[in-house]
Design a protein around this motif. Structure first.
Motif, mmCIF file in Angstrom:
data_model
loop_
_atom_site.group_PDB
_atom_site.id
_atom_site.type_symbol
_atom_site.label_atom_id
_atom_site.label_comp_id
_atom_site.label_asym_id
_atom_site.label_seq_id
_atom_site.Cartn_x
_atom_site.Cartn_y
_atom_site.Cartn_z
ATOM 1 N N GLN A 52 -0.020 -7.735 -7.203
ATOM 2 C CA GLN A 52 -0.657 -6.170 -7.666
ATOM 3 C C GLN A 52 0.598 -5.540 -7.208
ATOM 4 O O GLN A 52 -0.151 -4.994 -8.262
ATOM 5 C CB GLN A 52 -1.327 -6.146 -6.399
ATOM 6 C CG GLN A 52 -3.257 -6.876 -6.026
ATOM 7 C CD GLN A 52 -3.869 -6.057 -5.027
ATOM 8 O OE1 GLN A 52 -2.849 -5.214 -3.907
ATOM 9 N NE2 GLN A 52 -4.844 -7.190 -4.457
ATOM 10 N N LEU A 53 2.103 -5.529 -6.566
ATOM 11 C CA LEU A 53 2.225 -4.515 -6.270
ATOM 12 C C LEU A 53 3.602 -4.840 -8.405
ATOM 13 O O LEU A 53 3.842 -3.996 -9.133
ATOM 14 C CB LEU A 53 3.264 -4.962 -5.365
ATOM 15 C CG LEU A 53 5.084 -4.557 -5.960
ATOM 16 C CD1 LEU A 53 4.474 -2.848 -5.719
ATOM 17 C CD2 LEU A 53 6.193 -4.498 -4.468
ATOM 18 N N ALA A 56 2.188 -3.388 -10.607
ATOM 19 C CA ALA A 56 1.531 -1.775 -10.728
ATOM 20 C C ALA A 56 2.784 -1.643 -11.501
ATOM 21 O O ALA A 56 3.521 0.237 -11.572
ATOM 22 C CB ALA A 56 1.472 -1.181 -9.266
ATOM 23 N N VAL A 57 4.413 -2.451 -11.193
ATOM 24 C CA VAL A 57 5.482 -1.912 -12.049
ATOM 25 C C VAL A 57 6.055 -2.667 -13.080
ATOM 26 O O VAL A 57 6.943 -2.821 -13.659
ATOM 27 C CB VAL A 57 6.301 -2.263 -10.758
ATOM 28 C CG1 VAL A 57 6.773 -1.355 -9.395
ATOM 29 C CG2 VAL A 57 6.448 -3.572 -10.615
ATOM 30 N N ALA A 119 8.169 6.173 -10.496
ATOM 31 C CA ALA A 119 6.659 5.135 -10.377
ATOM 32 C C ALA A 119 6.780 4.585 -10.274
ATOM 33 O O ALA A 119 6.026 4.035 -9.344
ATOM 34 C CB ALA A 119 5.629 6.004 -11.087
ATOM 35 N N ASP A 120 7.487 3.473 -10.474
ATOM 36 C CA ASP A 120 7.783 2.457 -10.079
ATOM 37 C C ASP A 120 8.427 2.568 -8.561
ATOM 38 O O ASP A 120 8.114 1.584 -7.952
ATOM 39 C CB ASP A 120 8.946 1.341 -10.864
ATOM 40 C CG ASP A 120 8.639 1.004 -11.880
ATOM 41 O OD1 ASP A 120 7.056 0.995 -12.712
ATOM 42 O OD2 ASP A 120 9.179 0.607 -12.456
ATOM 43 N N ALA A 122 7.932 5.188 -6.860
ATOM 44 C CA ALA A 122 6.709 5.491 -5.285
ATOM 45 C C ALA A 122 5.993 3.974 -4.704
ATOM 46 O O ALA A 122 5.462 4.027 -3.914
ATOM 47 C CB ALA A 122 6.380 6.305 -6.202
ATOM 48 N N ALA A 123 5.715 3.371 -5.873
ATOM 49 C CA ALA A 123 4.546 2.311 -5.819
ATOM 50 C C ALA A 123 5.460 0.951 -4.917
ATOM 51 O O ALA A 123 4.932 0.667 -4.027
ATOM 52 C CB ALA A 123 4.917 1.922 -7.464
ATOM 53 N N ALA A 124 6.669 0.672 -5.094
ATOM 54 C CA ALA A 124 7.407 -0.523 -4.016
ATOM 55 C C ALA A 124 7.444 0.450 -3.055
ATOM 56 O O ALA A 124 7.429 0.263 -1.423
ATOM 57 C CB ALA A 124 8.937 -0.604 -4.412
ATOM 58 N N ASP A 126 5.150 2.216 -1.224
ATOM 59 C CA ASP A 126 3.909 2.782 -1.244
ATOM 60 C C ASP A 126 4.148 1.212 -0.040
ATOM 61 O O ASP A 126 2.964 1.008 0.469
ATOM 62 C CB ASP A 126 2.608 2.989 -1.971
ATOM 63 C CG ASP A 126 3.058 4.735 -1.838
ATOM 64 O OD1 ASP A 126 3.276 5.551 -0.837
ATOM 65 O OD2 ASP A 126 2.487 5.199 -3.344
ATOM 66 N N PHE A 127 4.037 0.386 -0.765
ATOM 67 C CA PHE A 127 3.671 -1.189 -0.981
ATOM 68 C C PHE A 127 4.392 -1.951 0.401
ATOM 69 O O PHE A 127 3.616 -2.221 1.568
ATOM 70 C CB PHE A 127 4.062 -1.872 -1.680
ATOM 71 C CG PHE A 127 3.491 -3.923 -1.827
ATOM 72 C CD1 PHE A 127 2.653 -3.966 -1.765
ATOM 73 C CD2 PHE A 127 5.256 -4.196 -1.311
ATOM 74 C CE1 PHE A 127 2.963 -5.130 -1.662
ATOM 75 C CE2 PHE A 127 4.465 -5.260 -1.013
ATOM 76 C CZ PHE A 127 3.189 -6.051 -1.464
ATOM 77 N N GLY A 251 5.470 8.287 -0.937
ATOM 78 C CA GLY A 251 5.563 7.831 -1.712
ATOM 79 C C GLY A 251 5.207 9.116 -2.977
ATOM 80 O O GLY A 251 5.030 8.818 -3.561
#
Length: 598
Positions: A52-53, A56-57, A119-120, A122-124, A126-127, A251
C-alpha cells in the motif's frame, strides 16, 4: 492494604482483560507502547501494508542493498568509485561517513522511499507514524553522527528532489503587503552545493551562501546552521534562509517562513531539521557576486617549542589585525612537527591586494632565523563566476579538483581534491570549539598560543576562520543572530577542529576497523582537545562538526536557545517521530531511537 487501594483494585478488575488485550496488540518486545517496532516483531507492517505504501509513492519503495554486497560487476564498480562522493550519495544504502569509533557504523535501513515530491514524503511520514516505525531522512548523507542511517528503519531519501529555481524577485508566502522582493534561489532537498553554485554563480552570476564541500546536501547544511568559505562576509547559511517547505509529524506539508509558522521556521535555522520534520525545499537569498575569489597558502616550520609558540602568538595577532574581516575565510593549521600552514580564501580582492595583506606576516617570518619557510607565500585570484566552474578548473587547474568519473555523470560535478579524503572515512575521534575573540587580545594571546601548540603536539589543530563571525559586517551578524545557532558563533574568530580518521569500512568493501589504531586516534584527539580547553572554560561547539559523545550537548550546541527549540519540538512533533542523535528532544529516547525513556 489501604481502603483507597482496595477500591482502586476493585474498579480495575473488570478492565483487566481489555488492558491485557491492548497490551498484547501493542507488544514489540519493549517496555512501553510508544517504542518503535522492528522487522520480525509484532506490529511490523505486513507485506500488503508495504504494498500500500509502495502504491502511494508510485512504486518508489524498495529494500536498500549496499553495492559492495552486490554481484561481481556491481561490487567492482563500487570499489572503483569508493572515493567518489557523488557515487556514494547515489546509493540509498550508503552514507558519506562510514562510521564513528565506539558509536555507529553505516548500515542500511529496512526500507527506503526514494521520494520524488513532497506527497511521497508525506505518505512515508504518515506510514511511519501509524506503524510506529523508526524513521530517518537522507539528502547528502554527510552526517558525522550517522543521523541519516539506522538499521531497522524506514528511510526517506530525497536525492531525486534536486530541482534548482532562480528568482529575480522572491516574496515569501503570506508575507505582509509591501514586503520587498529580493533575488533568491529555491532548492530541492536532494540538491548538493555544486548544483546550487552552478546555477547561481557559474550560470547566474550571483552568490549564495553555502557549504565549502560541493557534494554536501543543501538542506542539512542550512538547517544545521552550517558555514561556507565566505561566511565571514555573508553570514551562516541558516541566516540566509527565507522560506522552507517541510512535512511535519502529522503528515502535513507546510510552507514556513517569518510569517507562517515562525517558530518552526526559526527552529529550522540551525536547530537541525531532522528533529522537526522532513524539509523538501528551501529558498535562500542570493547576493551580488564579488569581482574575485581566490586563495593564499604558506607553510612555516619553527626550530623549537618556544619559537613555535611565538609563531602561534604572531599568527593570532595577525589574524586579529588582518584576517577578521568579511574578505577572509578558511584554515590556519598547527601540527605536531611545529609547523604552521595557511590555506585561506578571500573574496573581493585582487591577487596583488591579497598578497599585500600577508606581506607583514611574511616579513616577520623572514626576519627570524628560527623559522624555515617550507612553502613560500602564494596568492591566486580568479573571476568569481568561475569559482565552481568545473570546465574552467579542468582547463586551468586540474590538480585542484576531482571529477565524478562515472559514465554519463553531469559535467558540472566536481569536488575540491582536498575534500576527497573525507569520502567514506571512519572517524576515530572528533572535537571542536568556538574560539572567542578575547583570545586574540594582548591579555590572552600568549596563553591561547600555548594551548594551541600543546594541543597540536597530540593532534593537528585547525582554526577555521570562516566558521566564526567575529569581524563580519553588521547585516550578516544581525541575520545570523536571528537563528537557533549558539550565540557564541557571533563573537568567535574561528572554530577549532581536531579530528582523526581511517579509511572506509563499509560492509563488503574490504575495509576493516583497526581497533588499536582507532582507540589511539580517539585518545590523541581527546588529549589535544583537553589541552585546548585550558583557555576555553566553556566550549560551545558546532553541531555538525563535533564529538559524537559531546557532553552537555544541549548547552554546547544551542545554549540559551535550547528551551525555545524544545518548545517548538513539543508543538510540532509531540510524540517524537523524528529522532536524531543529540537532536532536540532526543533526551526522551534511547540511543538507538527505538525506546521512549519517559
Amino acid at each position: 492494604m489501604k481502603r483507597r487501594d482496595c477500591l482502586k483494585a476493585g474498579l480495575a478488575l473488570p478492565l483487566l482483560p481489555l488492558v491485557q488485550k491492548a497490551a498484547a496488540g501493542n507488544s514489540t518486545g519493549s517496555r512501553n507502547a510508544l517504542a518503535r517496532v522492528r522487522p520480525g516483531t509484532a506490529g511490523w507492517p505486513s507485506a500488503s501494508e508495504w504494498d500500500q505504501l509502495s502504491n502511494a509513492v508510485g512504486g518508489r519503495l524498495s529494500i536498500p542493498v549496499s553495492p559492495f554486497l552486490g554481484d561481481a560487476g556491481t561490487r567492482a564498480e563500487a570499489l572503483a568509485q569508493i572515493q567518489n562522493p557523488f557515487f556514494i550519495g547515489d546509493q540509498p544504502a550508503l552514507t558519506q561517513t562510514s562510521g564513528y569509533h565506539g558509536a555507529w557504523l553505516s548500515r542500511p535501513s529496512a526500507r527506503v522511499v526514494a521520494a520524488a515530491n513532497s506527497a511521497d514524503v508525506a505518505a512515508a511520514v504518515d506510514f511511519a507514524r501509524r506503524h510506529r516505525l523508526r524513521m530517518v531522512v537522507k539528502g547528502g548523507g554527510h552526517s558525522y553522527h550517522g543521523t541519516s542511517c539506522a538499521p531497522d528503519s524506514l528511510l526517506v531519501w530525497t536525492r531525486a528532489m534536486n530541482a534548482v529555481e532562480l528568482h529575480d524577485a522572491f516574496v515569501a508566502q503570506g508575507a505582509p503587503a509591501g514586503t520587498a522582493a529580493q533575488p533568491a534561489v529555491s532548492l530541492g532537498a536532494g540538491a548538493m552545493w555544486i548544483d546550487a553554485y552552478d546555477a547561481v554563480t557559474t550560470r547566474g552570476g550571483r552568490y549564495v551562501q553555502g557549504g565549502g564541500c560541493t557534494s554536501v546536501g543543501v538542506t542539512g547544511l542550512v538547517t544545521g546552521g552550517g558555514f561556507g568559505s565566505f561566511s565571514k562576509g555573508f553570514g551562516t547559511a541558516a541566516a540566509n534562509l527565507l522560506e522552507a517547505e517541510v512535512v511535519t509529524a502529522d503528515g502535513r506539508v507546510r510552507v514556513v517562513n517569518a510569517t507562517q509558522d515562525p517558530e518552526l521556521f526559526w527552529a529550522l535555522k540551525g536547530g537541525c531539521a531532522g528533529s522537526f520534520g522532513v524539509v523538501t525545499r528551501i529558498t535562500l537569498r542570493t547576493h551580488v557576486l564579488p569581482a574575485t575569489f581566490g586563495g593564499v597558502s604558506m607553510k612555516v616550520r619553527a626550530d623549537s617549542d618556544e619559537s613555535f609558540q611565538a609563531l602561534a602568538a604572531e599568527v593570532l595577532r595577525f589574524c586579529r589585525d588582518a584576517l577578521c574581516t568579511p574578505q577572509w575565510g578558511e584554515q590556519l593549521r598547527f601540527d605536531s612537527h611545529r609547523t604552521f600552514g595557511a590555506s585561506m580564501v578571500f573574496q573581493g580582492l585582487s591577487q596583488e591586494q591579497a598578497a599585500a595583506v600577508w606581506a607583514p606576516f611574511e616579513a616577520w617570518v623572514a626576519a627570524r632565523p628560527q623559522y624555515t619557510v617550507i612553502d613560500p607565500l602564494q596568492a591566486l585570484a580568479l573571476p568569481a563566476q568561475h569559482m565552481w566552474d568545473a570546465d574552467f578548473f579542468r582547463k586551468h587547474a586540474p590538480t585542484l579538483i576531482a571529477d565524478d568519473t562515472r559514465a554519463g555523470a553531469p559535467a558540472t560535478h566536481m569536488l575540491w581534491k582536498g575534500d576527497q579524503g573525507q569520502v567514506g572515512w571512519y572517524l576515530h575521534g572528533y572535537a571542536s570549539a568556538w574560539m572567542p575573540s578575547a583570545l586574540l587580545g594582548d591579555a590572552q594571546r600568549d596563553a591561547a598560543a600555548a594551548a594551541i601548540c600543546t594541543a597540536a603536539a597530540h593532534m593537528p589543530v585547525e582554526l577555521h576562520c570562516n566558521k566564526g563571525l567575529f569581524g563580519a559586517p553588521a547585516d550578516a551578524l544581525a541575520a545570523s543572530r536571528d537563528t537557533a545557532t549558539h550565540p557564541a558563533v557571533l563573537d568567535a574568530f574561528a572554530l577549532a577542529l581536531i579530528g582523526n580518521a581511517g579509511g572506509p569500512v563499509y560492509a563488503g568493501s574490504g575495509g576493516t576497523v583497526d581497533e588499536a589504531k582507532a582507540r589511539e586516534g580517539a585518545a590523541r584527539v581527546g588529549r589535544s582537545y583537553a589541552a585546548l580547553r585550558a583557555v576555553l572554560p566553556r566550549a560551545p561547539t558546532y553541531v555538525s562538526e563535533c564529538d559524537f559523545f559531546q557532553r552537555d550537548w544541549q548547552q554546547s550546541f544551542w545554549g540559551p536557545h535550547y528551551p525555545r527549540l524544545l518548545a517548538a519540538k513539543r508543538r510540532y512533533d509531540p510524540d517524537g517521530l523524528f529522532v536524531i542523535h543529540h537532536g532536540v528532544g532526543s533526551e526522551d529516547w534511547s540511543a538507538d531511537g527505538f525506546e521512549r525513556r519517559s
